[in-house]
Write a protein that holds these residues in place. Structure first.
Motif, PDB file in Angstrom:
ATOM      1  N   GLY A   2       0.814  -1.211   0.000  1.00  0.00           N
ATOM      2  CA  GLY A   2       0.000   0.000   0.000  1.00  0.00           C
ATOM      3  C   GLY A   2       0.845   1.257   0.000  1.00  0.00           C
ATOM      4  N   TYR A   3       1.925   1.250   0.775  1.00  0.00           N
ATOM      5  CA  TYR A   3       2.824   2.408   0.805  1.00  0.00           C
ATOM      6  C   TYR A   3       3.521   2.580  -0.542  1.00  0.00           C
ATOM      7  CZ  TYR A   3       2.311   2.791   5.851  1.00  0.00           C
ATOM      8  OH  TYR A   3       1.810   2.967   7.109  1.00  0.00           O
ATOM      9  N   THR A   4       3.915   1.491  -1.149  1.00  0.00           N
ATOM     10  CA  THR A   4       4.561   1.560  -2.462  1.00  0.00           C
ATOM     11  C   THR A   4       3.607   2.125  -3.498  1.00  0.00           C
ATOM     12  OG1 THR A   4       5.959  -0.328  -1.903  1.00  0.00           O
ATOM     13  CG2 THR A   4       5.723   0.202  -4.246  1.00  0.00           C
ATOM     14  N   ALA A   5       2.372   1.628  -3.485  1.00  0.00           N
ATOM     15  CA  ALA A   5       1.373   2.110  -4.446  1.00  0.00           C
ATOM     16  C   ALA A   5       1.116   3.599  -4.257  1.00  0.00           C
ATOM     17  CB  ALA A   5       0.073   1.317  -4.288  1.00  0.00           C
ATOM     18  N   THR A   6       1.072   4.048  -3.020  1.00  0.00           N
ATOM     19  CA  THR A   6       0.869   5.469  -2.757  1.00  0.00           C
ATOM     20  C   THR A   6       2.069   6.277  -3.236  1.00  0.00           C
ATOM     21  OG1 THR A   6      -0.527   4.992  -0.847  1.00  0.00           O
ATOM     22  CG2 THR A   6       0.444   7.185  -0.952  1.00  0.00           C
ATOM     23  N   GLY A   7       3.250   5.780  -2.962  1.00  0.00           N
ATOM     24  CA  GLY A   7       4.467   6.477  -3.370  1.00  0.00           C
ATOM     25  C   GLY A   7       4.576   6.669  -4.871  1.00  0.00           C
ATOM     26  N   PHE A   8       4.087   5.688  -5.619  1.00  0.00           N
ATOM     27  CA  PHE A   8       4.143   5.774  -7.073  1.00  0.00           C
ATOM     28  C   PHE A   8       2.879   6.396  -7.666  1.00  0.00           C
ATOM     29  CE2 PHE A   8       7.517   2.656  -6.498  1.00  0.00           C
ATOM     30  CZ  PHE A   8       8.470   3.141  -7.383  1.00  0.00           C
ATOM     31  N   GLY A   9       1.962   6.833  -6.803  1.00  0.00           N
ATOM     32  CA  GLY A   9       0.745   7.492  -7.279  1.00  0.00           C
ATOM     33  C   GLY A   9      -0.262   6.544  -7.901  1.00  0.00           C
ATOM     34  N   TRP A  10      -0.208   5.280  -7.505  1.00  0.00           N
ATOM     35  CA  TRP A  10      -1.140   4.282  -8.061  1.00  0.00           C
ATOM     36  C   TRP A  10      -2.453   4.329  -7.288  1.00  0.00           C
ATOM     37  CZ3 TRP A  10       3.015  -0.059  -7.692  1.00  0.00           C
ATOM     38  CH2 TRP A  10       3.994   0.178  -8.649  1.00  0.00           C
ATOM     39  N   THR A  11      -3.285   5.267  -7.665  1.00  0.00           N
ATOM     40  CA  THR A  11      -4.581   5.378  -7.009  1.00  0.00           C
ATOM     41  C   THR A  11      -5.669   5.011  -8.003  1.00  0.00           C
ATOM     42  OG1 THR A  11      -4.661   7.717  -7.589  1.00  0.00           O
ATOM     43  CG2 THR A  11      -3.879   7.185  -5.395  1.00  0.00           C
ATOM     44  N   PRO A  12      -6.720   4.412  -7.629  1.00  0.00           N
ATOM     45  CA  PRO A  12      -7.134   4.043  -6.277  1.00  0.00           C
ATOM     46  C   PRO A  12      -6.645   2.666  -5.844  1.00  0.00           C
ATOM     47  CG  PRO A  12      -8.931   3.580  -7.758  1.00  0.00           C
ATOM     48  CD  PRO A  12      -7.802   4.155  -8.597  1.00  0.00           C
ATOM     49  N   GLY A  13      -5.733   2.079  -6.585  1.00  0.00           N
ATOM     50  CA  GLY A  13      -5.228   0.752  -6.215  1.00  0.00           C
ATOM     51  C   GLY A  13      -4.667   0.683  -4.810  1.00  0.00           C
ATOM     52  N   ASN A  14      -4.036   1.768  -4.376  1.00  0.00           N
ATOM     53  CA  ASN A  14      -3.485   1.775  -3.026  1.00  0.00           C
ATOM     54  C   ASN A  14      -4.570   1.600  -1.966  1.00  0.00           C
ATOM     55  OD1 ASN A  14      -4.553   4.354  -3.486  1.00  0.00           O
ATOM     56  ND2 ASN A  14      -3.011   5.367  -2.250  1.00  0.00           N
ATOM     57  N   LEU A  15      -5.774   2.096  -2.259  1.00  0.00           N
ATOM     58  CA  LEU A  15      -6.869   1.968  -1.287  1.00  0.00           C
ATOM     59  C   LEU A  15      -7.300   0.517  -1.095  1.00  0.00           C
ATOM     60  CD1 LEU A  15      -9.069   5.009  -2.351  1.00  0.00           C
ATOM     61  CD2 LEU A  15      -7.396   4.874  -0.494  1.00  0.00           C
ATOM     62  N   TYR A  16      -7.015  -0.325  -2.057  1.00  0.00           N
ATOM     63  CA  TYR A  16      -7.349  -1.746  -1.930  1.00  0.00           C
ATOM     64  C   TYR A  16      -6.222  -2.525  -1.276  1.00  0.00           C
ATOM     65  CZ  TYR A  16     -11.039  -0.404  -5.097  1.00  0.00           C
ATOM     66  OH  TYR A  16     -12.116   0.225  -5.663  1.00  0.00           O
ATOM     67  N   LEU A  17      -5.011  -2.023  -1.387  1.00  0.00           N
ATOM     68  CA  LEU A  17      -3.874  -2.729  -0.803  1.00  0.00           C
ATOM     69  C   LEU A  17      -3.709  -2.445   0.686  1.00  0.00           C
ATOM     70  CD1 LEU A  17      -1.314  -2.218  -3.684  1.00  0.00           C
ATOM     71  CD2 LEU A  17      -2.447  -4.340  -3.045  1.00  0.00           C
ATOM     72  N   PHE A  18      -3.995  -1.232   1.111  1.00  0.00           N
ATOM     73  CA  PHE A  18      -3.825  -0.892   2.519  1.00  0.00           C
ATOM     74  C   PHE A  18      -4.673  -1.758   3.462  1.00  0.00           C
ATOM     75  CE2 PHE A  18      -1.585   3.131   1.582  1.00  0.00           C
ATOM     76  CZ  PHE A  18      -0.575   3.000   2.522  1.00  0.00           C
ATOM     77  N   PRO A  19      -5.947  -2.000   3.173  1.00  0.00           N
ATOM     78  CA  PRO A  19      -6.722  -2.839   4.100  1.00  0.00           C
ATOM     79  C   PRO A  19      -6.163  -4.257   4.238  1.00  0.00           C
ATOM     80  CG  PRO A  19      -8.205  -1.603   2.697  1.00  0.00           C
ATOM     81  CD  PRO A  19      -6.823  -1.388   2.162  1.00  0.00           C
TER      82      PRO A  19
END
Length: 55
Positions: A2-19
């Motif tokens: 989730g942190y990696t996805a956020t760092g690379f701006g992969w939204t909204p995918g990061n919202l699915y990885l964090f949970p």
């Protein structure tokens, strides 16, 4: 992830990885009887939901 996805701006995918990470780390904390790890991962979903609903 989730942190990696956020760092690379992969939204909204990061919202699915964090949970997934939050549930996983909560389970680790529960299995290891680590109260601090359990507590932070009980609070984290509230912060995530609050952030998602504010936008």
């Amino acid at each position: 992830m989730g942190y990696t996805a956020t760092g690379f701006g992969w939204t909204p995918g990061n919202l699915y990885l964090f949970p997934v990470g939050v549930v996983g780390w909560f389970a680790v904390g529960a299995l290891k009887d680590d109260k601090a790890l359990v507590l932070i991962h009980l609070v984290a979903p509230g912060a995530m939901i609050g952030g998602m609903t504010s936008n």
